[in-house]
Design an enzyme around this catalytic site. Sequence first.
Site, PDB file in Angstrom:
ATOM      1  N   GLY A 125       0.819  -1.221   0.000  1.00  0.00           N
ATOM      2  CA  GLY A 125       0.000   0.000   0.000  1.00  0.00           C
ATOM      3  C   GLY A 125       0.847   1.262   0.000  1.00  0.00           C
ATOM      4  O   GLY A 125       2.062   1.233   0.170  1.00  0.00           O
ATOM      5  N   ALA A 128       2.358   2.373   3.519  1.00  0.00           N
ATOM      6  CA  ALA A 128       3.511   1.551   3.864  1.00  0.00           C
ATOM      7  C   ALA A 128       4.743   2.043   3.128  1.00  0.00           C
ATOM      8  O   ALA A 128       5.810   2.255   3.713  1.00  0.00           O
ATOM      9  CB  ALA A 128       3.232   0.090   3.527  1.00  0.00           C
ATOM     10  N   HIS A 289      -1.610  10.006  14.016  1.00  0.00           N
ATOM     11  CA  HIS A 289      -0.250  10.503  13.762  1.00  0.00           C
ATOM     12  C   HIS A 289      -0.093  11.973  14.117  1.00  0.00           C
ATOM     13  O   HIS A 289       1.016  12.452  14.258  1.00  0.00           O
ATOM     14  CB  HIS A 289       0.207  10.208  12.333  1.00  0.00           C
ATOM     15  N   HIS A 351      -7.890  13.889  14.793  1.00  0.00           N
ATOM     16  CA  HIS A 351      -6.718  14.752  14.975  1.00  0.00           C
ATOM     17  C   HIS A 351      -7.032  16.001  15.800  1.00  0.00           C
ATOM     18  O   HIS A 351      -6.399  16.273  16.809  1.00  0.00           O
ATOM     19  CB  HIS A 351      -6.152  15.177  13.623  1.00  0.00           C
ATOM     20  N   LYS A 444     -11.517  24.013  12.510  1.00  0.00           N
ATOM     21  CA  LYS A 444     -11.743  24.231  11.089  1.00  0.00           C
ATOM     22  C   LYS A 444     -10.830  23.284  10.345  1.00  0.00           C
ATOM     23  O   LYS A 444      -9.635  23.209  10.649  1.00  0.00           O
ATOM     24  CB  LYS A 444     -11.407  25.690  10.756  1.00  0.00           C
ATOM     25  N   ARG A 457      -4.405  28.249  17.825  1.00  0.00           N
ATOM     26  CA  ARG A 457      -4.349  29.678  18.163  1.00  0.00           C
ATOM     27  C   ARG A 457      -5.145  29.919  19.426  1.00  0.00           C
ATOM     28  O   ARG A 457      -6.304  29.523  19.526  1.00  0.00           O
ATOM     29  CB  ARG A 457      -4.935  30.527  17.038  1.00  0.00           C
ATOM     30  N   LYS A 496       1.747  36.886  20.426  1.00  0.00           N
ATOM     31  CA  LYS A 496       1.569  38.243  19.919  1.00  0.00           C
ATOM     32  C   LYS A 496       1.344  39.171  21.084  1.00  0.00           C
ATOM     33  O   LYS A 496       0.424  38.962  21.877  1.00  0.00           O
ATOM     34  CB  LYS A 496       0.349  38.305  19.031  1.00  0.00           C
ATOM     35  N   ARG A 579     -10.528  30.594   0.594  1.00  0.00           N
ATOM     36  CA  ARG A 579     -10.392  30.526   2.049  1.00  0.00           C
ATOM     37  C   ARG A 579     -11.523  29.757   2.702  1.00  0.00           C
ATOM     38  O   ARG A 579     -11.728  29.850   3.908  1.00  0.00           O
ATOM     39  CB  ARG A 579     -10.346  31.940   2.609  1.00  0.00           C
TER      40      ARG A 579
END
Lengths: 602, 570
Positions: A125, A128, A289, A351, A444, A457, A496, A579
């Site tokens: 695959g 891999a 991951h 994630h 998002k 952020r 910031k 965007r």
Amino acid sequence: MAVSFPKCPSSPLPPLQTRNRAWSSPLSAPVQVGDSSKWALLEATKRCHLCVSATNGGSAVAPVEPSKKVQDSGTKTTPTDHSTKVENGIRPTVFSSNEFQDLKTGPDNSGRESTVSITVVGASGDLAKKKIFPALFALYYEGFLPKHFTIFGYARSKMTDSELREMVSRTLNCRIDQRENCDAKMEEFLKRCFYHSGQYDSEAHFVELDKKLKQHEGSRISNRLYYLSIPPNIFLDVVKCTSLAASSENGWTRVIVEKPFGRDAESSAALTRGLKQYLHEDQIFRIDHYLGKELVENLSVLRFSNLVFEPLWSRQYIRNVQIIFSEDFGTEGRGGYFDSYGIIRDIMQNHLLQIVALFAMETPTSLEAEDIRNEKVKVLRSMKTLEIDDVVIGQYKSHTRGGVVYPGYTDDKTVPNDSLTPTFAAAALFINNARWDGVPFLMKAGKALHTKRAEIRVQFRHVPGNLYKKCFGTDLDRATNELVIRVQPDEAIYLKINNKIPGLGMRLDRSNLNLHYAVRYSKEIPCAYERLLLDAIEGERRLFIRSDELDAAWALFTPLLKELEEKRIAPELYPYGSRGPVGAHYLAAKYNVRWGDLGAEH
Amino acid sequence: MTILRFYQRPSSLSIAFSSRHERSFSGSSELVTLTTRRNQCWRFSPLKSSNGSPLAGASWKDDGKEMPVPKVPDIGSQLAENTVSITVVGASGDLAKKKIFPALFALYYEGYLPQHFTVFGYARSKLTDEELRHTISTTLTCRVDKRENCSDKMEQFLRRCFYHSGQYGSEVDFCELDNKLKEKEDGKLANRLFYLSIPPNIFVDVVRGASRSASSPNGWTRFIVEKPFGRDSESSSELTRCLKMYLIEEQIFRIDHYLGKELVENLSVLRFANLVFEPLWSRNYIRNVQLIFSEDFGTEGRGGYFDHYGIIRDIMQNHLLQILALFAMETPVSLDGEDIRNEKVKVLRSMRVLKLDDVVVGQYKGHTKGGKSFPAYTDDPTVPKGSLTPTFAAASLFIDNARWDGVPFLMKAGKALHRRGAEIRVQFRHVPGNLYKRKFGTDLDKATNELVIRVQPNEAIYLKINNKVPGLSMRLDSSNLNLLYSERYPREIPDAYERLLLDAIEGERRLFIRSDELDAAWAIFSPLLRELEEKKVVPELYPYGSRGPVGAHYLAAKYNVRWGDLSDSS
């Protein structure tokens, strides 16, 4: 209901040495505790050596009685060592493999060596080829694999060992900063790679694999790691066969599985149930991951080893948190798998949600995997189930720019023409606990957007009773502090702050307190797969997802996903390379948030 | 009350902070400036009109609020012009040549001076206007980033410079000056600023002469005085008393040029315009604060003045203490000069009087390095042989208020040290229950966060944080969240004197020291200074170019502090 697990019995080594800990656990491999932890001790010694070599200018260190060294290992990593090295601007060079082997062949009390066999199931695959074999080679190259190891590719296609080697060798490369002996190393590595062809559901074929593995393992204590790089529908078949026919007899057997872990709470629970027929919880290593990314790992360090952040880490000072993932390409002809999952399952539910959990968790009792995962589960279980009002979905449409035509999602041949699968989603989540009540966590994720990035952020509140209010003009939102952790590309952390513009006037602007990884750390940052593979070999579970975590994560998203599908909600179209849909801004505005990644700075 | 708007600076740039760029220039009385100068944001760096010069204009709008309609004096019409006459008393001195005239030129060059202004040099030496202009012109430079029209501008500036020679104690001579000033002012509304760049023993003479004979008849008259403001509480209050015989408090501008440094100015911005620092700004999170000043040269043959004062009076009691007060003060009611100074006085008055035990004094001795020998302090021909004057001092101070109780504020100032610099270092506490404790080894002190504000050279702000070293192992090290001014702001940072002169012209008192502030500052140091002198405490000798006497380390160790500047390579 979340399933709870008994905590792993404490390892023989001090708990804080996470990286150096013994990797064996009586639960998973009752037979081999004593011996394999020998190996672990050696492993720890070697890790320790990493630090030592920095202080000694990389000179070889004579083998020391392993157990003694392990005890020292905690104190070896003194800040002094680090600063010496940092002042030179030189990162510690990882010892050469010869030094390493000196250590490994040091006296072994039992006279038995341990070995690890890594079988990549689905070896032909893409993942891999592109990620797993290169990561294994990188680990080998840097001396992180045990002295004796065997790598097996397993798949249905007929291939010889040398064909596999030929295939693997095409994707291997040496680290930019360490080209020495690269070819020789590659040669040695490939010699340890073998191939076995078989059906995924055939126990007989796995028995054959077992025989081959035994041949290579010899009389050593054998530990076996299976990496399941296969479609989810055959997970169970493979797990069944490996555990029945190709488990290690005297060492541990672990299985790494990749997402998708089901499509919703039910299918995920069914999968877990299925896996558990054949495996213990601590044999299952669910990989995410993103948790292996350097800056995600650093998140806990930042929070818990610095005094200056933790006091600010609550609703009292934080206005909102944004977790942003964007890719600047679409499915590009590979939308088959994606179309049946969509961006929410593909990126958000795993994630991004994992990052939120790490970000928002309470201080764990220790850095032990179970302690951290306990805290993460608590965050997930405190979260409000996601409602459709708090979600915006989008799908990219084709776009022509500068004469180049970028295809729409449904132009992809592998995607049905009327697909409603979202390629973009934005969501507002809330954690209903004392620390985070009322703070929007905005996520998002999207494909075919204008940039490629992943970042966290943190927007802080306005300064109460700001003396300099008049100096900011009307847009106070732009004047709040913001902490940005850029996970990729170009890893960086920056804060910031408002600053006086030098000069005779009193004008303020925003400047960054900056930590740019490329400037500060000259060494290449290892790929997430390397870290995770190494962790799996070492039995370090911190970055893997426990079953109850997975259940809690699905519980948040499943009702929404179901509703989206049942109501056949049409995604808002956005042009390829744009965007994203405008809806995301409205969603943010609903909670008085402005997306930080779309500000003037970019 | 008259408020005259002199010019405005329209801008083509749209800047987020405010759409209004007009700024008022010069009020005709102290009161006006006091009441109208609330909004610090009026000031901004020059934005020129297309022809590069400030535009004249009038506007009564002030940040959306209607200003009271001004009553214009009879002659007045809005055509009545303001002028400012700046008289540098002691014009032939070093400070005047090196700092004051160049600063005035820079202000002129950047368009900060009013349209009509006059610069007078006053000193005893006989000089013609031309000779003065020649002396000045040798030290003027144009900003690196704006060389355009430089020589033209210089020419124009020098034409406004004049010289008057007179005795410092002679009212008659000041009368003559007054006549000359009037001539130049030409019936305009006259504001006068006297910069006293003279030795302290003639301060009062000059103030008397100038205020009696050369005060402005219809505008303001202000006096800038430089340190030393006395040698101790008594002499300082005596000086203040004498000054006040001729001047009211609002006319006295006591300069502390450290307060004009860019990063000292930024200290309040950092604290009060950001959310992330103020919650940490107390004994709960801060372990200690260090204020460090070092010079890498000695008195170099100019020790006469210094020997009489010593490093504590020269640097600590004023510059470092002022920074400390700004650092530690509570949030003021507004950015108004009086509000800020009120808070500073409160800090000073909450401070414990300094005791001898909490001070280390040192004096540099000769040193030979690489074949080159560096002289000792007492080798300086202008210094008495047996001088005990400290050229180095370290002190630990404490503020006994709710915010800072128990936090040591360590000061260190010295000459002839191994490097030159001025910085503020804030060392934060240890992380309670640190999960990563083992990763730091035994030296936990090195693993605490530290905020460093480097005032000079190479202005920078950085926060030291602990970070994971990228790679497969879990190793931590300390990295900096960095803001290096030279990278972020390529424009040259104006000299402190420019800022302070401009402030004095504008009547902005924030950066000047009020009498009660000065009293409070002396009260902390006077007993110690007296004790040092009475007991003839011998300073610890340290080699020229070294890191200073060992005693400073013991003093820090006494309060569990390690000097940050000696372990930090950056």
